[in-house]
Design an enzyme around this catalytic site. Structure first.
Site, PDB file in Angstrom:
ATOM      1  N   GLU A 167       0.817  -1.221   0.000  1.00 26.08           N
ATOM      2  CA  GLU A 167       0.000   0.000   0.000  1.00 26.08           C
ATOM      3  C   GLU A 167       0.845   1.264   0.000  1.00 26.08           C
ATOM      4  OE1 GLU A 167      -0.784  -2.672   1.781  1.00 26.08           O
ATOM      5  OE2 GLU A 167      -2.865  -3.148   1.260  1.00 26.08           O
ATOM      6  N   HIS A 175      -8.925  -5.062  11.142  1.00 22.13           N
ATOM      7  CA  HIS A 175      -9.590  -4.988   9.840  1.00 22.13           C
ATOM      8  C   HIS A 175     -10.903  -4.217   9.885  1.00 22.13           C
ATOM      9  CE1 HIS A 175      -6.676  -7.947   8.684  1.00 22.13           C
ATOM     10  NE2 HIS A 175      -7.211  -8.173   7.518  1.00 22.13           N
TER      11      HIS A 175
END
Lengths: 378, 327
Positions: free
Chosen positions: B61, B130
């Site tokens: 990322e 998450h």
């Protein structure tokens, strides 16, 4: 691709094929070599005066000078074309000047004045020059390396997808050896390797990440090009204290990166003569080491070469140095005369392109709108 | 003319339409191409636009966000998909230090027209790492815009606006809403940023939210209507810019405000709205603003804990009853 362990001077180019076995730099017009010398002396003088201005508290924040590494920025910049993007870290004054920024805009930026390249909003570590394709000046170690991959991705996309042609540009992405251990660099190198991006990661390996010697912070410190191999990249080790050598090595790398296209990695061996930043007492390295490098001064090396070739002499060198001192003095005067950014006008400007709420849009710095100065350069 | 489509297809249409009209737009992220999108938002796009414009990235990322930002500097307008905004935390430096600050730090030389988009928020027993609701964390940073659609029509219209915007946009979707179906216009349209929408008019209490909890607010309003409490439900749609005017106009009418925000309460869009409302119409308030947030704990896994943790219709009803002295 043929693999050759050819060396030019003290360069070692792995997987890179030089154009000829002879020095390309030495065959360049005299005028070019003199321009390089002039630019290196300009950077040196600029940085000496920067240190003074910092000590006089005319420059604030963090400030990192480029003294000792001049051959790298000047030689690398010379090895590419003007539209080729350049991005670097925070030791960036040398790159800005080598790319063609007028010293007055660079100095005014450090003085925090409206005439600065970023209107006094970036400071020493954040030199940007759109007309000269300098994409910063970035303050976080390694942060510029994904950006460098992105510049290469962008130029390649424009050439191939939008213009439906072949990739034309090469991006130079400078980093220090301290950035070798940032995850961002490794992600950027992996992406560049996967996507065959025409970017050259140039490690200005001065042996120290701040006060930590490369051996204390980096594995395979004597052979950092091994890291490039893991990402499927071409690599080179180049003696960055000799600009003729820098140019020769870089030219070969640039040519190959441009024509393939593919990424490359350069271990550019250099040395910073001063501290990491202005507050660095340099207790982590022996004085003998510093002295040995000072005798390896890149400016003296090119000057002496030009003397030996009868292309230049002591008198002309003195005259040139004097002229440069005047130019840098003038840049300081200009910076001092430039007013600070107007708070009402500038504080909320350049936050968003769009005007909304307290944000009053954006405007370009004087550097980009000063037609006369740009025309001369163009 | 309208038709009923899924939230994910609304997003897909927005990207496809913008990519057809502007070659500078491309999509990159994990599994966006050959896999057809981890959540099928980019379904069919590789086939239409090819691998040079729909780009699978490795799980990096920080690397691909920074790369996309670099590409904006030479004129591209990338869309970066985060499979989840939870994964954007490893890209904090590029998305917070580069994208929103580039224009300012370069003194107006380089803007950053980029869209970061992906699933935001909890709700699927994914555990705390998450389940990030990044509204609170990221909306703090000047230089970025943040859109958070609750309905398919907004998902499409706001995403098209985001792609055309010259500033960096953080676009927060919800995995729990991707299959939600609703009417979306057939014809070309965009929805401007900074315009909240009154989803349900009412007279007794203003309820403001954005993103998935808007649906909980509407559910709560339905329940409360049966008790004789009329709620005006406002869907903020964008957090930066924040349409405080629409909120204030409503509060001046109802005199009560409940803010529902799925991020944590400390330093959040919810606290910002409460503060701004106090500034703008303190005298119109008949009670202190009440806020409903996710509980101030890491997101739990167990269903019972997770449901209690999140804003829900039950908690919103309690908040409205409490603020209107009906508890």
């Amino acid at each position: 691709m043929s693999v050759a362990n050819t060396s030019i001077g003290t360069s070692h180019l792995t997987g890179i094929v030089p154009a000829t076995g002879d020095s390309v730099a030495r065959s360049l017009p005299d005028k070019t070599l003199l321009e390089w010398l002039r630019m290196m002396v300009l950077i040196r003088e600029f940085e000496v005066r920067t240190m003074q201005a910092y000590q006089d508290r005319k420059i604030g924040g963090f400030c990192h000078v480029y003294i000792g590494q001049e051959a790298v920025a000047v030689g690398c910049t010379a090895s590419v074309e003007h539209p080729d993007p350049i991005v670097t870290a925070y030791r960036d004054h040398g790159h800005a000047l080598a790319r063609g920024m007028d010293p007055k805009y660079c100095m005014a930026e450090m003085f925090g004045r409206i005439g600065g390249c970023a209107k006094g909003k970036g400071g020493s570590m954040h030199m940007f020059d759109r007309d000269n394709n300098l994409f910063g000046g970035h303050g976080i170690v390694g942060a510029q390396t994904p950006l460098g991959a992105g510049l290469a991705f962008g130029t390649k996309y424009i050439d191939e997808v939008i213009n439906e042609g072949t990739s034309q540009r090469v991006t130079l992405c400078f980093l220090g050896d301290g950035a070798l251990n940032q995850g961002a660099l490794h992600e950027a190198m992996n992406l560049a390797g996967l996507m065959k991006l025409p970017v050259i990661f140039i490690v200005e390996n001065n042996g120290y990440s701040m006060g930590t010697s490369i051996n204390r912070g980096t594995t395979m410190a004597d052979e950092i090009t091994a890291k490039a191999k893991a990402y499927g990249m071409l690599s080179a080790q180049i003696d960055g204290m000799d600009i003729l050598n820098v140019y020769d090595g870089m030219k070969a790398v640039v040519d190959q990166v441009r024509s393939t296209p593919c990424p490359a990695f350069v271990d550019m061996r250099t040395y910073r003569f001063k501290g990491h930043s202005m507050s660095d007492p340099r207790k982590y390295r022996p004085r003998e080491e510093e002295q040995s490098y000072e005798t390896d001064d890149p400016i003296a090396k090119l000057r002496d070469y030009l003397f030996s070739q009868k292309l230049f002499d002591e008198d002309r060198f003195k005259a040139m140095s004097k002229e440069i001192r005047g130019e840098v003095r003038a840049s300081i005067k200009w910076a001092e005369a430039s007013p600070p950014p107007d708070v009402m006008e500038e504080l909320y400007k350049d936050v968003y392109v769009e005007e909304w709420g307290p944000y009053n849009g954006t405007s370009e710095p004087e550097m980009l709108t000063d037609g006369d100065q740009r025309k001369e350069e163009g | 003319m309208t038709r009923v489509i899924e939230y994910r297809d609304a997003l897909n249409e927005a990207m496809c339409e913008e990519m057809r009209r502007d070659q500078r737009v491309m999509l990159l992220g994990e599994e966006v191409a050959e896999y057809d999108g981890a959540y099928k938002v980019s379904r069919g796009m590789l086939k239409e636009f090819g691998e040079k414009r729909i780009i699978d990235t490795p799980i990096s990322e920080s690397g691909f966000s920074g790369m996309a930002i670099g590409a904006t500097m030479v004129g591209l307008r990338p869309i970066v998909e985060f499979m989840s905004w939870s994964f954007s935390l490893v890209a904090a430096d590029p998305i917070l230090n580069n994208a929103p600050k580039m224009l300012y730090m370069s003194g107006g030389q380089f803007g950053c027209p980029i869209v970061f988009r992906g699933n935001d928020g909890a709700g699927g027993q994914l555990g705390s790492t998450h389940s990030w609701c990044v509204e609170g964390l990221y909306s703090n940073v000047p230089g970025m815009k943040m859109a958070i659609p609750a309905f398919p029509e907004d998902a499409k219209g706001l995403l098209k606006t985001a792609i055309r915007d010259d500033d960096p946009v953080f676009f927060l979707e919800s995995e729990r809403l991707l299959s939600f179906k609703d009417e979306v216009p057939e014809e070309e349209y965009t929805i401007p940023f900074g315009q909240a929408l009154v989803r349900r008019p009412g007279s007794d209490c203003t309820v403001v939210s954005f993103g998935r909890p808007v649906h909980f607010c509407l559910e709560a309003a339905e329940t409360l209507a049966k008790e004789g409490i009329s709620c005006e439900v406002i869907d903020g749609r964008t957090i930066r810019p924040l349409d405080i005017d629409t909120i204030v106009r409503s509060v001046k009418k109802t005199n009560y405000l409940v803010v529902v925000d799925q991020s944590w309460s400390f330093g959040s869009p919810g606290s910002e709205i409460a503060s701004q409302v106090h500034q703008h119409c303190f005298d119109d308030l008949d009670n202190a603003v009440v806020r409903v947030h996710s509980a101030d704990v890491p997101t739990p896994y167990a269903v019972e804990l997770e449901q209690a943790y999140l804003p829900n219709a039950h908690r919103i009803c309690e908040a409205v009853r409490s603020v209107t002295y009906n508890a």
